[in-house]
Scaffold this motif. Structure first.
Motif, mmCIF file in Angstrom:
data_model
loop_
_atom_site.group_PDB
_atom_site.id
_atom_site.type_symbol
_atom_site.label_atom_id
_atom_site.label_comp_id
_atom_site.label_asym_id
_atom_site.label_seq_id
_atom_site.Cartn_x
_atom_site.Cartn_y
_atom_site.Cartn_z
ATOM 1 N N ILE A 137 1.608 14.274 -19.596
ATOM 2 C CA ILE A 137 1.564 13.165 -18.464
ATOM 3 C C ILE A 137 2.269 12.475 -17.640
ATOM 4 C CG2 ILE A 137 0.003 10.963 -17.498
ATOM 5 C CD1 ILE A 137 -1.766 11.400 -20.513
ATOM 6 N N PHE A 138 2.950 12.622 -17.907
ATOM 7 C CA PHE A 138 4.583 11.831 -17.203
ATOM 8 C C PHE A 138 4.753 12.925 -16.505
ATOM 9 C CE2 PHE A 138 5.598 8.424 -19.433
ATOM 10 C CZ PHE A 138 5.757 7.512 -18.363
ATOM 11 N N MET A 139 5.064 14.678 -16.949
ATOM 12 C CA MET A 139 4.793 15.582 -15.592
ATOM 13 C C MET A 139 4.017 15.826 -14.499
ATOM 14 S SD MET A 139 4.360 19.832 -16.673
ATOM 15 C CE MET A 139 2.964 19.583 -17.241
ATOM 16 N N MET A 140 2.785 15.308 -14.397
ATOM 17 C CA MET A 140 1.954 15.291 -13.375
ATOM 18 C C MET A 140 2.166 13.745 -12.541
ATOM 19 S SD MET A 140 0.756 17.738 -14.124
ATOM 20 C CE MET A 140 -0.028 17.769 -12.336
ATOM 21 N N VAL A 141 2.761 13.094 -12.901
ATOM 22 C CA VAL A 141 2.862 11.777 -11.860
ATOM 23 C C VAL A 141 3.181 11.982 -10.942
ATOM 24 C CG1 VAL A 141 3.466 9.316 -11.983
ATOM 25 C CG2 VAL A 141 3.253 9.991 -14.119
ATOM 26 N N VAL A 142 4.567 12.139 -10.479
ATOM 27 C CA VAL A 142 4.560 12.340 -9.382
ATOM 28 C C VAL A 142 3.938 13.412 -7.882
ATOM 29 C CG1 VAL A 142 7.059 12.940 -7.664
ATOM 30 C CG2 VAL A 142 6.931 11.776 -10.152
ATOM 31 N N PRO A 143 3.738 14.420 -8.475
ATOM 32 C CA PRO A 143 2.996 15.552 -7.372
ATOM 33 C C PRO A 143 1.502 14.170 -7.443
ATOM 34 C CG PRO A 143 3.081 15.960 -10.091
ATOM 35 C CD PRO A 143 4.674 15.306 -10.406
ATOM 36 N N VAL A 144 1.325 14.242 -8.153
ATOM 37 C CA VAL A 144 -0.439 13.369 -8.017
ATOM 38 C C VAL A 144 0.228 12.546 -6.859
ATOM 39 C CG1 VAL A 144 -2.555 12.106 -9.246
ATOM 40 C CG2 VAL A 144 -1.000 13.956 -10.377
ATOM 41 N N VAL A 145 0.663 10.939 -7.402
ATOM 42 C CA VAL A 145 1.200 10.089 -6.306
ATOM 43 C C VAL A 145 1.544 10.959 -4.989
ATOM 44 C CG1 VAL A 145 2.350 8.084 -5.708
ATOM 45 C CG2 VAL A 145 1.862 8.503 -8.386
ATOM 46 N N PHE A 146 1.750 11.224 -5.193
ATOM 47 C CA PHE A 146 3.271 12.161 -3.495
ATOM 48 C C PHE A 146 1.738 12.549 -2.468
ATOM 49 C CE2 PHE A 146 4.582 15.311 -0.792
ATOM 50 C CZ PHE A 146 5.230 14.422 -0.245
ATOM 51 N N ILE A 147 0.869 13.669 -3.425
ATOM 52 C CA ILE A 147 -0.294 14.273 -3.033
ATOM 53 C C ILE A 147 -1.512 13.969 -2.184
ATOM 54 C CG2 ILE A 147 -1.616 16.586 -3.008
ATOM 55 C CD1 ILE A 147 0.060 17.697 -4.775
ATOM 56 N N SER A 148 -1.556 12.876 -3.759
ATOM 57 C CA SER A 148 -3.132 11.969 -3.023
ATOM 58 C C SER A 148 -3.068 10.590 -2.510
ATOM 59 C CB SER A 148 -3.010 10.746 -4.662
ATOM 60 O OG SER A 148 -3.597 11.835 -5.261
ATOM 61 N N ILE A 149 -1.661 9.608 -2.056
ATOM 62 C CA ILE A 149 -1.049 9.320 -1.263
ATOM 63 C C ILE A 149 -1.106 9.703 0.170
ATOM 64 C CG2 ILE A 149 0.617 7.756 0.139
ATOM 65 C CD1 ILE A 149 0.762 6.714 -2.780
ATOM 66 N N VAL A 150 -0.756 10.683 0.256
ATOM 67 C CA VAL A 150 -0.557 11.600 1.912
ATOM 68 C C VAL A 150 -1.798 12.522 2.145
ATOM 69 C CG1 VAL A 150 0.015 13.366 3.003
ATOM 70 C CG2 VAL A 150 1.708 12.632 1.443
ATOM 71 N N LEU A 151 -2.709 12.644 1.185
ATOM 72 C CA LEU A 151 -4.158 13.318 1.667
ATOM 73 C C LEU A 151 -5.253 11.869 1.883
ATOM 74 C CD1 LEU A 151 -5.183 15.755 -0.684
ATOM 75 C CD2 LEU A 151 -4.729 15.679 1.895
ATOM 76 N N GLY A 152 -4.816 10.153 1.147
ATOM 77 C CA GLY A 152 -5.461 9.303 0.986
ATOM 78 C C GLY A 152 -5.177 8.664 3.179
ATOM 79 N N VAL A 153 -4.129 8.280 3.264
ATOM 80 C CA VAL A 153 -3.433 8.357 4.961
ATOM 81 C C VAL A 153 -3.516 9.349 5.650
ATOM 82 C CG1 VAL A 153 -1.221 8.132 6.192
ATOM 83 C CG2 VAL A 153 -1.013 7.534 3.645
ATOM 84 N N VAL A 154 -3.746 10.329 4.984
ATOM 85 C CA VAL A 154 -4.659 11.430 6.568
ATOM 86 C C VAL A 154 -5.871 10.778 6.554
ATOM 87 C CG1 VAL A 154 -5.452 13.782 6.919
ATOM 88 C CG2 VAL A 154 -2.564 12.773 6.136
ATOM 89 N N ASN A 155 -6.633 11.166 5.198
ATOM 90 C CA ASN A 155 -8.136 11.424 5.291
ATOM 91 C C ASN A 155 -8.729 9.480 5.787
ATOM 92 O OD1 ASN A 155 -8.944 13.179 4.064
ATOM 93 N ND2 ASN A 155 -8.870 12.436 2.030
ATOM 94 N N VAL A 156 -7.798 8.118 6.021
ATOM 95 C CA VAL A 156 -8.098 7.231 6.184
ATOM 96 C C VAL A 156 -8.034 7.408 7.970
ATOM 97 C CG1 VAL A 156 -7.159 5.266 7.181
ATOM 98 C CG2 VAL A 156 -7.519 5.384 4.464
ATOM 99 N N GLY A 157 -6.934 7.683 8.153
ATOM 100 C CA GLY A 157 -6.829 8.345 9.519
ATOM 101 C C GLY A 157 -6.903 7.772 10.855
ATOM 102 N N ASP A 158 -6.907 6.362 10.329
ATOM 103 C CA ASP A 158 -6.343 5.489 11.713
ATOM 104 C C ASP A 158 -5.278 4.552 10.908
ATOM 105 O OD1 ASP A 158 -5.840 3.573 13.407
ATOM 106 O OD2 ASP A 158 -7.911 2.465 13.115
ATOM 107 N N PRO A 159 -4.117 4.523 11.390
ATOM 108 C CA PRO A 159 -3.144 3.384 10.938
ATOM 109 C C PRO A 159 -3.453 2.367 10.334
ATOM 110 C CG PRO A 159 -2.042 5.372 11.987
ATOM 111 C CD PRO A 159 -3.406 5.397 12.724
ATOM 112 N N LYS A 160 -4.291 1.365 11.680
ATOM 113 C CA LYS A 160 -3.764 0.235 11.787
ATOM 114 C C LYS A 160 -5.123 -0.085 10.865
ATOM 115 C CE LYS A 160 -3.979 -0.343 16.784
ATOM 116 N NZ LYS A 160 -4.570 -0.805 17.839
ATOM 117 N N MET A 161 -5.951 0.842 10.139
ATOM 118 C CA MET A 161 -7.209 1.138 9.471
ATOM 119 C C MET A 161 -6.274 0.533 7.951
ATOM 120 S SD MET A 161 -10.709 2.642 8.445
ATOM 121 C CE MET A 161 -11.667 2.174 9.527
ATOM 122 N N LEU A 162 -5.587 1.191 8.011
ATOM 123 C CA LEU A 162 -4.473 1.707 6.563
ATOM 124 C C LEU A 162 -3.665 0.600 6.607
ATOM 125 C CD1 LEU A 162 -3.389 3.603 4.254
ATOM 126 C CD2 LEU A 162 -1.679 3.931 6.108
ATOM 127 N N GLY A 163 -3.841 0.239 7.676
ATOM 128 C CA GLY A 163 -2.510 -1.500 7.308
ATOM 129 C C GLY A 163 -3.467 -2.147 7.205
#
Length: 429
Positions: A53-79
């Motif tokens: 599980i620990f093996m997957m933590v960093v790739p999951v967190v990094f990829i998920s947050i990048v996609l999460g920010v991109v999918n929100v699409g608006d930095p103001k909404m993200l804030g």
């Protein structure tokens, strides 16, 4: 591949068997054959699962947050989502420690147990942890330094040490940059989406084939080593922590899901149970994060753009279960020491523990570090932490489950509120 009811039943069954087998073996813990089984079977099986599980933590967190920010699409909404998330986490942490101190003051777990302060455990903790140890150094880290440390000076080092706050910060920068030059990053977004599919497939494969046996091994070895012997002496303290955890879980999280997200809390528990089971067995919010994300997205239907931001942040700074332990432990140690905490001291405990849930987020052994900070602030001897270490492993499993559940509950609340806001906006147009 989906986290389903069959897997939930398997994990719960494994946890129950692990508790039973570990407790029985604890009665014979001095036998060589029991120690051999614990070391080479229970521990090996559990640690292999934990490492996967620990093996997957960093790739999951990094990829998920990048996609999460991109999918929100608006930095103001993200804030806006970020501020709301942080506010929810701070409020629930303050409520958690308030509940804990109220329960402890009613039940008086330290009454008549002052001889515990003269135990060898207190002297050992003072020598190994407080006099030049890692905990003593960590206490000196101020909130200002924590803010500075949000930004990594070396991204690879942050990933290799699993510094979640720094990884989150870097991922947010990458996501915002991809939004800013979106016409040139179509291929990169597709690459991240494909990478997300790959890592989540691995996570679910680990869950499907190893979760039950891994959970059994982790819980079994925990109960072989700790058992219920330590609980007998500190039974009232143990009961206070569990009661406060249950009250916070049922009332605070239950109310948030029921009234803010407008969902059934029973439905929430039933669908999030697989992640709760893994959290209980691993005692690590970071370790369970990949499963927690997938379970929230697949079972609770929390959109990835919100889940991918709210839950990783929660696994780092949302310490409700840990705050409950601190509240009960502070009152317990004060009663052992014959100290009556004033109202102002109790308010101080609430404030410091709430702020410290962010201020010490990147420090290993964060629960005990935060407790040492709290005890020092109200004039109590932090060496008394040594008294509760013996049963802390058993309580750690339960409070980790509470922490992880809180992350998912807040993600669900923000998701439902965001959905209703968008629907209201669409209806007006």
């Amino acid at each position: 591949m989906k986290v389903g009811n069959k897997l939930t039943i398997q994990i719960i069954t494994a946890l129950i068997l692990g508790i039973i087998v570990g407790s029985v073996f604890n009665l014979m813990a001095d036998q060589a054959w029991v120690q051999w089984i614990d070391r080479y079977i229970f521990n090996v099986v559990g640690q292999l699962f934990l490492n996967m599980i620990f093996m997957m933590v960093v790739p999951v967190v990094f990829i998920s947050i990048v996609l999460g920010v991109v999918n929100v699409g608006d930095p103001k909404m993200l804030g806006g989502i970020g501020i709301k998330t942080l506010a929810f986490y701070l409020v629930t942490t303050a409520l958690a420690i308030t509940i804990a101190m109220t329960v402890a003051n009613i039940l008086n777990p330290g009454e008549g147990q002052s001889p515990l302060l003269d135990s060898d455990e207190v002297s050992e903790y003072r020598e190994t942890e407080l006099e030049g140890g890692a905990t003593g150094e960590a206490i000196q880290q101020g909130f200002d330094q924590t803010l500075i440390n949000l930004v990594p000076t070396n991204v690879l080092e942050a990933m290799s040490t699993q510094n979640m706050l720094q990884i989150i910060t870097f991922a947010i920068f990458i996501g915002i940059a991809m939004i800013a030059i979106k016409d040139k990053t179509t291929g990169l977004v597709t690459l991240f989406e494909q990478a997300n599919e790959v890592v989540m497939w691995i996570v679910l494969a680990i869950m499907k084939y190893f979760a039950a046996i891994g959970a059994f091994g982790l819980v079994a070895t925990a109960f072989v080593q700790a058992g219920f012997g330590a609980i007998q002496q500190l039974g009232m303290y143990f009961l206070c922590v569990l009661l406060a955890l249950f009250i916070h879980f049922a009332i605070v999280y239950g109310s948030a899901v029921q009234f803010l997200a407008k969902k059934s809390f029973i439905w929430f528990i039933r669908n999030f149970a697989p992640a709760m089971g893994v959290a209980f067995s691993t005692s690590s919010s970071s370790a369970v994060l990949p499963i927690s994300l997938e379970t929230a997205q697949e079972n609770l239907k929390v959109r990835k753009s919100i889940s991918s931001f709210v839950q990783p942040l929660g696994s780092t700074i949302n310490m409700d279960g840990t705050a409950i332990m601190q509240g009960v432990a502070t009152v317990f140690i004060a009663q052992l020491s014959g100290v009556d905490l004033t109202i102002m001291q109790m308010i101080t405990v609430v404030i410091i523990a709430t702020i410290a849930s962010i201020g010490t987020a990147g420090v290993p052994g964060v629960g005990l570090v935060m407790l040492a900070m709290v005890l020092t602030a109200v004039g109590l001897d932090p060496a008394a932490i040594g008294i509760i270490i013996g049963i802390d492993r058993l309580l750690d499993m339960t409070r980790t489950m509470v922490n992880v559940t809180g992350d998912a509950a807040i993600a669900l609340v923000i998701n439902e509120q965001q959905t209703r806001r968008e629907e209201a906006g669409n209806s007006r147009t």
